[in-house]
Design an enzyme around this catalytic site. Structure first.
Site, short mmCIF file in Angstrom:
data_model
loop_
_atom_site.label_atom_id
_atom_site.label_comp_id
_atom_site.label_asym_id
_atom_site.label_seq_id
_atom_site.Cartn_x
_atom_site.Cartn_y
_atom_site.Cartn_z
CE1 TYR A 115 -3.54 2.75 0.97
CE2 TYR A 115 -1.70 3.62 2.24
CZ TYR A 115 -2.95 3.79 1.66
OH TYR A 115 -3.58 5.00 1.78
CD GLU A 170 -5.95 4.91 -0.82
OE1 GLU A 170 -5.91 5.07 0.41
OE2 GLU A 170 -7.02 4.65 -1.44
#
Length: 402
Positions: free
Chosen positions: A125, A213
């Site tokens: 992530y 993101e």
């Protein structure tokens, strides 16, 4: 302004971030052609089909009409059109949408990058955003990719790392290497990750983004580092510098009332409450929302009419607020600094008469230039509009109304 995955990836690619290749389509026939093109370009024989909506959790989300998930795998060219039909045109419900979901107008046909090789693919992530506490940019990353980062933060916070970056100097090589090191990478994968992190940060700054993101960032079986997804928010105040990005705006993904308000120059955000707000100035709007909450109501919107609250603008604001059927009362709270209170009061009276059949109580608090004349205008209008002088009085009247 939020972007679709494919739009975010186009920006990433522009800055040298390696992405999962794909094409955006809006019909099963186009999907088949896109898959053929991908096969010839990348050699992929499996295809990932992704719904394009402004919401996360698409892989776990379900299309109400067909029961399909928002992200599916087609293991042959023949499967592509049927898989697309299961998503396109349906309403995808995820953890980040309402119960009605969002209509899928486009799908992204992407290459399968989880191919076998010398090592197992790994998911990470990574996001770039502003650390408001420090007034600096920040890279937040975790070896736990492909899952909700919120659950990682709750259950295993030690697996979340941050790297704070001074915007005056930008990302430094040692910081990019630190990210790769914390992922436990070596060799080619380490070098690829350093390039990836640097390019991602440059994309964030170059596009004037509020957030980039990537979940997941993928290390492929042959040690490439790819952005398999992208969730991008651009700072609206910087869009004048990026006409190409501004053109990416998808109004069908936004609340229709918010779009309409923006087109007439009103700052409006829809909320879930029962008391409509009409205010001039963001700070006063926030205070007004607090007063509504303390009075026992819930704000139904944020609406800033700005410093030119003339009769036409006030009427437009009323019409916007009244589109929300949950509104049980409206509080108008105006400070007459740039704008005269009597002019706003006349706008309220004219708007009330022009719209007609307003069946919710309206409380008007006007303070500042010509406030006394404004109160008299309201009181003498003969309309079902209640005036207030103090914030407490306005709050009490809201409490009576709801």
């Amino acid at each position: 302004m939020n972007l679709h995955e494919y739009q975010g990836k186009s920006i990433l690619s522009r800055y040298g971030v390696q992405i999962q290749n794909g094409y955006t389509v809006d019909s099963p026939e186009e999907a088949t052609e896109a898959a053929k093109k991908l096969n010839s370009e990348t050699g992929t024989e499996w295809y990932v089909i992704k719904a394009q909506i402004h919401a996360g959790g698409r892989g776990k989300g379900v299309v109400t009409e067909t029961g399909s998930h928002g992200v599916v795998l087609a293991k042959s060219l023949d499967e592509v059109p049927e898989k697309v039909k299961g998503i396109l045109g349906g309403h995808l419900v995820t953890a980040q949408t309402s119960d009605k979901g969002k209509k899928v107008n486009k799908v992204y046909i992407a290459q399968d990058v989880y191919y076998p090789g010398d090592s197992e693919p790994e998911e990470y992530y990574m996001s770039v955003l502003l650390n408001r506490a420090e007034g600096r940019n920040m890279i937040m990353y975790s070896p736990e990719g492909g899952v909700d980062i919120e659950s990682v933060a709750e259950k295993t916070p030690e697996k979340i790392f941050t790297e704070t970056i001074d915007p005056k100097v930008g990302i430094q090589p040692f910081q990019a290497r630190k990210v790769a090191f914390n992922f436990g990478l070596t060799g080619k994968a380490f070098k690829e990750m350093v390039k990836f992190v640097t390019a991602l940060y440059n994309a964030y700054e170059g596009a004037d983004a509020s957030m980039f993101e990537i979940n997941p960032v993928l290390k492929t079986s042959d040690d490439k580092i790819l952005a398999v997804d992208s969730k991008v928010t651009i700072d609206n105040n910087a869009l004048f510098r990026h006409p190409d990005i501004s053109e990416m705006r998808d109004k069908t993904e936004e609340d229709p009332t918010e779009v309409e308000a923006g087109e007439v120059g009103l700052s409006y955000v829809k909320l879930d409450g029962n008391v409509g707000c009409m205010v001039n100035g963001a700070g006063l709007a926030m205070s007004t929302m607090d007063i509504i909450k303390l009075s026992g109501g819930n704000p139904a919107n944020f609406l800033d009419v700005g410093g030119t609250a003339d009769a036409k603008r006030v009427e437009q604001a009323f019409r916007i607020i009244l589109k929300d059927t949950n509104v049980k009362a409206i509080l108008v709270n105006i400070f007459g600094g740039i704008v005269r209170c009597d002019r706003v009061a006349q706008g309220v009276v004219d708007a009330y008469k022009n719209i007609g059949d307003i069946d919710v109580p309206i409380i008007v608090r006007l303070q500042g230039t010509n406030a006394e004349e404004a109160k008299k205008l309201i009181d003498d209008s003969g309309l079902a509009v209640k005036s207030a002088i103090t914030l407490q009085e306005a709050a009490d009247r809201v409490k009576e109304a709801v």
